[in-house]
Design a protein around this motif. Sequence first.
Motif, mmCIF file in Angstrom:
data_model
loop_
_atom_site.group_PDB
_atom_site.id
_atom_site.type_symbol
_atom_site.label_atom_id
_atom_site.label_comp_id
_atom_site.label_asym_id
_atom_site.label_seq_id
_atom_site.Cartn_x
_atom_site.Cartn_y
_atom_site.Cartn_z
ATOM 1 N N SER A 198 -120.016 -4.780 -64.646
ATOM 2 C CA SER A 198 -120.361 -4.986 -66.054
ATOM 3 C C SER A 198 -119.079 -5.146 -66.870
ATOM 4 N N LEU A 199 -119.209 -5.251 -68.188
ATOM 5 C CA LEU A 199 -118.078 -5.611 -69.048
ATOM 6 C C LEU A 199 -116.929 -4.599 -68.999
ATOM 7 N N ILE A 200 -117.220 -3.322 -69.237
ATOM 8 C CA ILE A 200 -116.143 -2.327 -69.347
ATOM 9 C C ILE A 200 -115.354 -2.194 -68.046
ATOM 10 N N PRO A 201 -116.012 -2.025 -66.895
ATOM 11 C CA PRO A 201 -115.228 -1.983 -65.647
ATOM 12 C C PRO A 201 -114.422 -3.251 -65.409
ATOM 13 N N LEU A 202 -114.969 -4.413 -65.803
ATOM 14 C CA LEU A 202 -114.242 -5.664 -65.610
ATOM 15 C C LEU A 202 -112.995 -5.705 -66.486
ATOM 16 N N ILE A 203 -113.091 -5.210 -67.725
ATOM 17 C CA ILE A 203 -111.913 -5.166 -68.606
ATOM 18 C C ILE A 203 -110.789 -4.368 -67.957
ATOM 19 N N PHE A 204 -111.138 -3.209 -67.406
ATOM 20 C CA PHE A 204 -110.106 -2.363 -66.813
ATOM 21 C C PHE A 204 -109.615 -2.913 -65.479
ATOM 22 N N LEU A 205 -110.477 -3.611 -64.744
ATOM 23 C CA LEU A 205 -110.003 -4.257 -63.522
ATOM 24 C C LEU A 205 -108.990 -5.352 -63.847
ATOM 25 N N ILE A 206 -109.279 -6.151 -64.876
ATOM 26 C CA ILE A 206 -108.317 -7.174 -65.303
ATOM 27 C C ILE A 206 -107.029 -6.512 -65.765
ATOM 28 N N TYR A 207 -107.174 -5.439 -66.518
ATOM 29 C CA TYR A 207 -106.003 -4.699 -67.001
ATOM 30 C C TYR A 207 -105.120 -4.255 -65.837
ATOM 31 N N PHE A 208 -105.744 -3.764 -64.778
ATOM 32 C CA PHE A 208 -104.970 -3.323 -63.623
ATOM 33 C C PHE A 208 -104.527 -4.489 -62.742
ATOM 34 N N GLU A 209 -105.198 -5.615 -62.817
ATOM 35 C CA GLU A 209 -104.688 -6.801 -62.131
ATOM 36 C C GLU A 209 -103.351 -7.222 -62.734
ATOM 37 N N VAL A 210 -103.209 -7.012 -64.031
ATOM 38 C CA VAL A 210 -102.037 -7.516 -64.761
ATOM 39 C C VAL A 210 -100.993 -6.427 -64.981
ATOM 40 N N ALA A 211 -101.404 -5.280 -65.497
ATOM 41 C CA ALA A 211 -100.420 -4.322 -66.018
ATOM 42 C C ALA A 211 -100.562 -2.931 -65.429
ATOM 43 N N GLY A 212 -101.554 -2.195 -65.899
ATOM 44 C CA GLY A 212 -101.701 -0.815 -65.466
ATOM 45 C C GLY A 212 -100.894 0.172 -66.280
ATOM 46 N N GLY A 213 -100.326 -0.275 -67.383
ATOM 47 C CA GLY A 213 -99.537 0.616 -68.223
ATOM 48 C C GLY A 213 -98.090 0.195 -68.307
ATOM 49 N N PRO A 214 -97.272 0.926 -69.078
ATOM 50 C CA PRO A 214 -95.861 0.561 -69.266
ATOM 51 C C PRO A 214 -94.988 0.818 -68.046
ATOM 52 N N TYR A 215 -95.566 1.399 -67.004
ATOM 53 C CA TYR A 215 -94.796 1.641 -65.790
ATOM 54 C C TYR A 215 -94.283 0.309 -65.234
ATOM 55 N N GLY A 216 -92.989 0.205 -65.057
ATOM 56 C CA GLY A 216 -92.421 -1.011 -64.498
ATOM 57 C C GLY A 216 -91.774 -1.924 -65.515
ATOM 58 N N GLU A 217 -91.847 -1.568 -66.816
ATOM 59 C CA GLU A 217 -91.198 -2.420 -67.808
ATOM 60 C C GLU A 217 -89.739 -2.030 -68.044
ATOM 61 N N GLU A 218 -89.310 -0.917 -67.449
ATOM 62 C CA GLU A 218 -87.937 -0.448 -67.658
ATOM 63 C C GLU A 218 -86.865 -1.457 -67.245
ATOM 64 N N PRO A 219 -87.018 -2.189 -66.123
ATOM 65 C CA PRO A 219 -85.970 -3.142 -65.743
ATOM 66 C C PRO A 219 -85.690 -4.208 -66.796
ATOM 67 N N ALA A 220 -86.672 -4.506 -67.648
ATOM 68 C CA ALA A 220 -86.441 -5.487 -68.710
ATOM 69 C C ALA A 220 -85.410 -4.969 -69.700
ATOM 70 N N VAL A 221 -85.446 -3.659 -69.986
ATOM 71 C CA VAL A 221 -84.455 -3.044 -70.876
ATOM 72 C C VAL A 221 -83.113 -2.937 -70.167
ATOM 73 N N GLN A 222 -83.129 -2.518 -68.928
ATOM 74 C CA GLN A 222 -81.898 -2.354 -68.159
ATOM 75 C C GLN A 222 -81.150 -3.674 -68.009
ATOM 76 N N SER A 223 -81.869 -4.763 -67.852
ATOM 77 C CA SER A 223 -81.240 -6.051 -67.580
ATOM 78 C C SER A 223 -80.774 -6.790 -68.825
ATOM 79 N N ALA A 224 -81.403 -6.526 -69.994
ATOM 80 C CA ALA A 224 -81.045 -7.302 -71.185
ATOM 81 C C ALA A 224 -80.976 -6.481 -72.462
ATOM 82 N N GLY A 225 -81.250 -5.182 -72.385
ATOM 83 C CA GLY A 225 -81.195 -4.365 -73.584
ATOM 84 C C GLY A 225 -82.530 -4.310 -74.304
ATOM 85 N N PRO A 226 -82.706 -3.345 -75.218
ATOM 86 C CA PRO A 226 -83.993 -3.148 -75.888
ATOM 87 C C PRO A 226 -84.426 -4.294 -76.779
#
Length: 478
Positions: A38-66
């Motif tokens: 249904s709609l709500i589980p699909l939204i979160f499945l798409i969310y986890f297909e793409v992101a899953g939260g800010p975990y993993g965005e740190e290298p963008a700061v490390q490589s080019a600054g905030p």
Amino acid sequence: MTEETQPPLSTTTMAEENSTQLPITTTTKTAKKSKKLSLIPLIFLIYFEVAGGPYGEEPAVQSAGPLFAILGFMIFPFIWSVPEALITAELSTTFPGNGGFVVWADRAFGPFWGSIMGTWKFLSGVINIASFPVLCISYMEKLFPVFSSGVPRYMAILVSTLLLSFLNFTGVTIVGYAAVVLGVVSLAPFLLMSLIAIPKIHPHRWISLGQKGVKRNWNLFFNSLFWNLNFWDNVSTLAGEVENPQKTFPLALFSSVIFTCLGYIIPLLAVTGAVQVDQSEWETGFMATAAEMISGKWLKFWVEIGAVLSAIGLFEAQLSSSAFQLLGMAELAFLPKFFALRSKWFNTPWVGILLSTAISLGMSYMNFTDIISSANFLYSLGMLLEFASFVWLRRKFPLIKRPYRVPMKLPGLVIMCLIPCIFLVFIMVIATKIVFLISGLMTVGGIGWYFFMKLCKSKKWLKFYDADDVYLEEPIVE
């Protein structure tokens, strides 16, 4: 409006003879009916297909600054995420069956390109799966240093991969509802951390930190952005498992785009504005350290737990997509019938789950940067073909009923696709030699696999689905 002349439907599901026919949805006669997403589980499945939260965005700061990281996560969704989500919404509602982008390329350019699309997207997906246990262990080692290297690290990756794969056998509906719980719990510490950080924010830190005298790694920066904001189309391989996909998919994709972008930018603004550390400190897992600096060890621990839960959600969503892609390719006769086998208890594609797990496990022991770069390169090849398929299908079959239609005419669609295509080429150009080598060998293997499958079919060495095994839904024209 007059209907264009259409070629008759073929009696085969995939062959050169039917490469010009209209899209069809295939359902095997042996397929067991199960509860749909249904709609709500699909939204979160798409969310986890793409992101899953800010975990993993740190290298963008490390490589080019905030500053560049903030700009990247604010601008890149308009360049990449929105066009990809729009295309996925149109094509998934027009072709509402398992297989997704494989069907799109097949109907646009024929079975060879459908098979190559399947190779690129499947391999990029399973390589991407390999990154999630690695990301999870990178956060866990902050609490338990024993996981930082050696046998304990290898065993942690092995055990976590096997356990997470087992969960996928329980069914995509259960995985969908689990994604809802995992999404809420894993995002909660970041929401709390952002609120606590507000009084501590100094806006000048967004601009000054790491902007002078630091060598920027643009390869890592753009690959980090791309890895954190791509794979919107992977959910299309689950279209046959979605309740009323013509209405559910567009709304779910729209909601997920907003949800994902806010989930990245709000914690990034809060942490970079409230915490002043050297740019080099922003390695994978730094968000947990920042949580301790902002509020104490209790929040660091919660972020660590959230990282584990996020990795579970990411893993489950991507594994479901990869497994159902193989099932869809089997139903379309790109792969032998064996790949469409489902579990008797949970109705899940167990062959696809096992194969995806085995390949991702083998890739888990690569360097994390090499993992995401290889996944990005193969995914870029697939996306170039996907954009071309989208435009060509609009031109080739303008009268097919599209329950959701991107509100642009053909010239506008070309421009919309051209901008992300330029970025895709850039991502491929900056790839390292090892990434070129891995991706090249996998592409050659995919071409060889296509011709081997043709040989197996002609010699009847393996069993494939045919017209007696599937229901063909008549195409609808407006």
